[in-house]
Write an enzyme that holds these catalytic residues in place. Structure first.
Site, short mmCIF file in Angstrom:
data_model
loop_
_atom_site.label_atom_id
_atom_site.label_comp_id
_atom_site.label_asym_id
_atom_site.label_seq_id
_atom_site.Cartn_x
_atom_site.Cartn_y
_atom_site.Cartn_z
N PRO A 26 -20.91 14.29 -17.34
CA PRO A 26 -19.82 13.78 -18.18
C PRO A 26 -19.43 12.32 -17.90
O PRO A 26 -19.86 11.71 -16.92
CB PRO A 26 -18.65 14.72 -17.83
CG PRO A 26 -19.28 15.94 -17.28
CD PRO A 26 -20.50 15.46 -16.56
N GLU A 27 -18.58 11.82 -18.77
CA GLU A 27 -17.99 10.49 -18.59
C GLU A 27 -17.23 10.45 -17.27
O GLU A 27 -16.51 11.39 -16.90
CB GLU A 27 -17.02 10.21 -19.75
CG GLU A 27 -16.30 8.87 -19.65
CD GLU A 27 -15.30 8.64 -20.78
OE1 GLU A 27 -14.92 7.48 -20.98
OE2 GLU A 27 -14.92 9.62 -21.46
N ALA A 28 -17.39 9.33 -16.55
CA ALA A 28 -16.64 9.07 -15.31
C ALA A 28 -16.83 10.17 -14.26
O ALA A 28 -15.95 10.39 -13.44
CB ALA A 28 -15.16 8.88 -15.62
N LYS A 85 -18.98 0.74 -21.11
CA LYS A 85 -18.17 1.02 -22.30
C LYS A 85 -17.59 -0.28 -22.85
O LYS A 85 -16.92 -1.04 -22.13
CB LYS A 85 -17.05 1.99 -21.92
CG LYS A 85 -16.33 2.67 -23.08
CD LYS A 85 -15.38 3.72 -22.52
CE LYS A 85 -14.78 4.59 -23.60
NZ LYS A 85 -13.90 5.64 -23.04
N ALA A 94 -14.62 12.32 -22.64
CA ALA A 94 -13.45 12.95 -22.05
C ALA A 94 -12.61 13.62 -23.13
O ALA A 94 -11.48 14.02 -22.87
CB ALA A 94 -12.61 11.90 -21.31
#
Length: 413
Positions: A43-45, A156, A219
């Site tokens: 996932p993101e982050a 991003k 997210a």
């Protein structure tokens, strides 16, 4: 030759430290390898953490000391991949930048750890990271090839909402597609992070590069997310992997959820302690309650002037009709709010979508650790181009043109 691969994603959440999260990433990637997965998205982050629900003590025109301490904790949880704030591009990818003479490398070793995991498992890994470069943080995604190591990195370009407080904007040049031949299958990968997927021109810049696999670490756990990625899959005639964290409130970092304790010193002043993940009390302030003096401008705007520290009777919080305020605002823990922290702050929703816009795996909800995968035929992308090619025969290039600063939209060789 068949153009089939097993592709997958991990719906999981960040753990309390980078080493722990890297260890979990390693374990998940090993499980993925055992199931024959060739490309795996996180996932993101995922490394560094998504600071969900944290305000960093910020309001328009105001930041607090406690918020700065939270940002310090977040910075310490970010990873250093050895890149520069402006992004060194191929020089960074090819390890041509100067190294630290003591460690013999650039960065904190996270890049090398990811390369080792991919090499050991034979899985092409793409993971979201919170990347520290200079004095700024970037929400990034890094591509790690089992044979070649890191072959690309996205930053991003437009953080969403309050993300802009803690994440800098990345360069559009990082939208460059990545090509890998895996088990004889040529895969052209493009990545859009979270709400970048809502940006039509950004999407077209990725379509123009001929991608057949779209990666969407996110997210966003709203029910509007799946229709978006289904649209992207059918619009781009590509497979889509989208991975989100699934996390309960109690598993957020303690510098986000930690309870605030208030004590009084010998002089009767207020002392507030906020405990961070490393156990160090921060956000400590002295003094009594503060009084506000209010002034109105000719335009009828209110200005609040903070007077010198002056003790005010807490049993009478109003003085001259103006509400008194303490030196800090109390933050309640989940237990203090009446819950036990088991409530989800992100419920996931990860899924896999085909080039015709059909969800072929997932979405999965409220599962904190889920490995989702499917065997796909990349020739389905070409089959879909019979009647639609967003960057080709359906695009009317004689009438519509897109240019992106620093990015070549020509499909890679």
């Amino acid at each position: 030759m068949p153009q089939r691969l097993v592709i997958g994603l991990s719906q999981s959440h960040t753990l309390s430290s980078v080493p722990q999260t890297l260890a979990a990433l390693r374990d998940t990637t090993k499980r993925a390898a055992d199931k024959g997965i060739s490309i795996l998205l996180f996932p993101e982050a995922y490394l560094g953490g998504y600071p969900r629900t944290c305000s960093f003590g910020a309001a328009v025109g105001s930041r607090t000391d406690l918020g700065r301490d939270q940002y310090l904790a977040y910075t310490k949880s970010a990873v250093d991949l050895g890149d520069t704030p402006s992004g060194a591009g191929d020089a960074w990818l090819e390890n041509k930048l100067p190294v630290n003479q003591e460690t013999g490398r650039r960065g904190d070793g996270t890049r090398e750890a990811l390369e080792e995991i991919a090499r050991e498992t034979g899985v092409f890994v793409v993971t979201g990271v919170v990347e520290k470069a200079g004095g700024s943080l970037y929400c990034s995604a890094v591509y790690v090839d089992p044979r070649r190591g890191v072959v690309g990195k996205r930053r991003k370009v437009m953080p969403t909402g309050s993300e802009r407080l803690v994440w800098a904007q990345g360069s559009a040049s990082t939208l460059k597609a990545v090509v890998a031949t895996i088990k004889g299958v040529r895969v052209v990968m493009g990545c859009a992070i979270c709400w970048e997927n809502y940006m039509p021109l950004l999407r077209h810049s990725i379509y123009s590069q001929g991608v057949n696999l779209w990666l969407a670490p996110t997210a966003d756990a709203r029910d509007t997310w799946e229709p978006l990625v289904r649209t992207i899959a059918s619009e781009g005639r590509c497979f889509v992997l989208t991975a989100n964290q699934c996390i309960r409130k109690k598993n957020l970092p303690s510098w986000v959820t930690g309870s605030t304790t208030t004590t009084r010193d010998d002089a009767g002043g207020v002392r507030v302690h906020e405990t961070l993940a490393n156990g160090i009390p921060v956000g400590t302030f002295k003094g009594g309650l503060r009084r506000l003096s209010m002034t109105r401008t000719e335009e009828n705007h209110e200005i609040a002037w903070k007077c010198d520290n002056e003790t005010i009777d807490e049993t009478n919080p109003l003085e001259n009709g103006v509400a008194a305020t303490t030196t800090t605002q109390k933050q309640n823990s989940p237990q203090q709010e009446g819950g036990d922290g088991d409530e989800f702050v992100s419920t996931g929703g990860s899924c896999i979508v085909s080039p015709m816009g059909q969800t072929i795996a997932g979405p999965v909800w409220e599962r904190e650790s889920e490995l989702l995968y499917a065997e796909v035929d990349f020739e389905d992308c070409d089959r879909g181009h019979l009647d639609f090619d967003a960057a080709g025969h359906y695009s009317r290039p004689d009438a519509f043109k897109l240019t992106v600063e620093g990015l070549d939209l020509t499909p890679p060789p």
